[in-house]
Design a protein around this motif. Structure first.
Motif, mmCIF file in Angstrom:
data_model
loop_
_atom_site.group_PDB
_atom_site.id
_atom_site.type_symbol
_atom_site.label_atom_id
_atom_site.label_comp_id
_atom_site.label_asym_id
_atom_site.label_seq_id
_atom_site.Cartn_x
_atom_site.Cartn_y
_atom_site.Cartn_z
ATOM 1 N N ARG A 131 0.826 -1.207 0.000
ATOM 2 C CA ARG A 131 0.000 0.000 0.000
ATOM 3 C C ARG A 131 0.862 1.259 0.000
ATOM 4 O O ARG A 131 0.594 2.205 -0.760
ATOM 5 N N GLN A 132 1.913 1.268 0.825
ATOM 6 C CA GLN A 132 2.785 2.433 0.885
ATOM 7 C C GLN A 132 3.511 2.659 -0.437
ATOM 8 O O GLN A 132 3.702 3.808 -0.866
ATOM 9 N N MET A 133 3.934 1.580 -1.104
ATOM 10 C CA MET A 133 4.596 1.704 -2.406
ATOM 11 C C MET A 133 3.679 2.388 -3.416
ATOM 12 O O MET A 133 4.100 3.284 -4.159
ATOM 13 N N THR A 134 2.427 1.948 -3.445
ATOM 14 C CA THR A 134 1.470 2.507 -4.403
ATOM 15 C C THR A 134 1.187 3.972 -4.101
ATOM 16 O O THR A 134 1.118 4.806 -5.008
ATOM 17 N N GLU A 135 1.027 4.298 -2.823
ATOM 18 C CA GLU A 135 0.759 5.688 -2.447
ATOM 19 C C GLU A 135 1.937 6.593 -2.794
ATOM 20 O O GLU A 135 1.749 7.707 -3.314
ATOM 21 N N ALA A 136 3.160 6.120 -2.514
ATOM 22 C CA ALA A 136 4.342 6.924 -2.821
ATOM 23 C C ALA A 136 4.477 7.130 -4.329
ATOM 24 O O ALA A 136 4.842 8.219 -4.792
ATOM 25 N N THR A 139 2.040 9.777 -5.558
ATOM 26 C CA THR A 139 2.517 11.126 -5.242
ATOM 27 C C THR A 139 3.547 11.592 -6.265
ATOM 28 O O THR A 139 3.500 12.734 -6.748
ATOM 29 N N VAL A 140 4.482 10.716 -6.622
ATOM 30 C CA VAL A 140 5.508 11.064 -7.609
ATOM 31 C C VAL A 140 4.878 11.345 -8.971
ATOM 32 O O VAL A 140 5.235 12.317 -9.651
ATOM 33 N N LEU A 141 3.941 10.504 -9.376
ATOM 34 C CA LEU A 141 3.298 10.702 -10.679
ATOM 35 C C LEU A 141 2.529 12.019 -10.718
ATOM 36 O O LEU A 141 2.551 12.727 -11.735
ATOM 37 N N GLN A 152 -7.600 12.305 -10.582
ATOM 38 C CA GLN A 152 -7.373 10.995 -9.988
ATOM 39 C C GLN A 152 -6.474 10.089 -10.848
ATOM 40 O O GLN A 152 -6.140 8.974 -10.427
ATOM 41 N N THR A 153 -6.073 10.575 -12.036
ATOM 42 C CA THR A 153 -5.301 9.723 -12.939
ATOM 43 C C THR A 153 -4.001 9.202 -12.329
ATOM 44 O O THR A 153 -3.703 8.007 -12.444
ATOM 45 N N PRO A 154 -3.185 10.045 -11.683
ATOM 46 C CA PRO A 154 -1.946 9.509 -11.093
ATOM 47 C C PRO A 154 -2.198 8.378 -10.103
ATOM 48 O O PRO A 154 -1.479 7.381 -10.087
ATOM 49 N N ARG A 155 -3.239 8.533 -9.294
ATOM 50 C CA ARG A 155 -3.543 7.506 -8.300
ATOM 51 C C ARG A 155 -4.014 6.217 -8.960
ATOM 52 O O ARG A 155 -3.653 5.110 -8.529
ATOM 53 N N VAL A 156 -4.809 6.363 -10.027
ATOM 54 C CA VAL A 156 -5.309 5.169 -10.728
ATOM 55 C C VAL A 156 -4.168 4.438 -11.428
ATOM 56 O O VAL A 156 -4.065 3.204 -11.360
ATOM 57 N N GLN A 160 -2.644 0.634 -10.795
ATOM 58 C CA GLN A 160 -2.444 -0.419 -11.784
ATOM 59 C C GLN A 160 -1.014 -0.971 -11.720
ATOM 60 O O GLN A 160 -0.793 -2.178 -11.809
ATOM 61 N N ILE A 161 -0.054 -0.079 -11.579
ATOM 62 C CA ILE A 161 1.343 -0.511 -11.469
ATOM 63 C C ILE A 161 1.547 -1.314 -10.182
ATOM 64 O O ILE A 161 2.196 -2.360 -10.181
ATOM 65 N N GLY A 162 0.972 -0.810 -9.089
ATOM 66 C CA GLY A 162 1.061 -1.540 -7.833
ATOM 67 C C GLY A 162 0.411 -2.902 -7.926
ATOM 68 O O GLY A 162 0.901 -3.882 -7.336
#
Length: 223
Positions: A131-136, A139-141, A152-156, A160-162
């Motif tokens: 979860r932390q990897m995906t959230e970090a 944020t970078v994206l 919401q695109t960066p989070r989505v 997907q990558i996570g």
């Protein structure tokens, strides 16, 4: 400048503690071994052990190897012309091909994986780490694409990558338990990543492609 004597001794002590701890955990179970027992077996004091590892879980999942910044760091280091998703796909493929310890394909990892799976605190740590990897990464994206706060695109895309990053680890674990060899697992997972790449949308695959000449910067083009 090469590694100094003090640094080398610290590295060797850290490695010895880790190896001793893993041996005890695999033999007896993570929850049945105390920090004091690890310290005694590694011939160090408890205080010395805590100087190297802040928690018992760190002995199995050290922050420098199981970092919440893993996906974000991979994306930050991507080459010009490379998108976020393709950078992570390339990193996973490289780790699989060299049987990297990060993906659990080193010799003897099967017993370590079984030990981890039997320890609730370690499985919870792994879930939280994902979860932390995906959230970090999200944020970078958002920062690199200049996305608006309500975009919401960066989070989505990060999700997907996570997802496929976690899929790889889950499949490796399943195959390890089934008794497959590292070489067989690596071959199967490389094929799985090909399927993942085919199934991801062009938007997700091309999102946050780093512009030419932008290597080492924090800017990226949103596709």
């Amino acid at each position: 400048m090469g590694e100094g004597l003090r640094e080398r001794k610290k590295r060797q002590t850290r490695q010895r503690i880790s190896e001793v701890a893993l041996g005890l955990f695999v033999e007896r179970g993570f929850d049945r071994v105390t920090i004091a027992e690890v310290a005694a077996a590694a011939d160090v004091s408890v205080n010395t052990l805590y100087n190297y590892y802040e928690s018992k879980e760190d002995l199995v999942l050290p922050p420098d190897q199981a970092s919440p910044q893993r996906l974000a760091d991979i994306v930050r280091a991507r080459e010009p012309g490379e998108s976020a998703a393709r950078a992570v796909l390339a990193q996973l493929r490289a780790e699989l091909r060299r049987r990297d310890r990060r993906v659990g394909l080193s010799t003897g990892f099967g017993r370590v994986f079984e030990m981890m799976r039997a320890a609730p605190t370690l499985t919870a740590r792994l879930e939280d780490l994902g979860r932390q990897m995906t959230e970090a990464l999200g944020t970078v994206l958002a920062e690199e694409t200049g996305a608006a706060p309500d975009d919401q695109t960066p989070r989505v895309v990060a999700g997907q990558i996570g997802w496929f990053h976690s899929l790889v680890y889950g499949e490796i674990g399943r195959r390890i338990v089934a008794g497959e060899t590292p070489a067989t697992i690596a071959e199967a997972l490389l094929e799985l990543l090909d399927v993942v790449e085919e199934m991801l949308s062009p938007t997700a695959l091309g999102y946050a492609t780093r512009p030419s000449g932008a290597a080492g910067t924090t800017e990226s083009a949103q596709v």
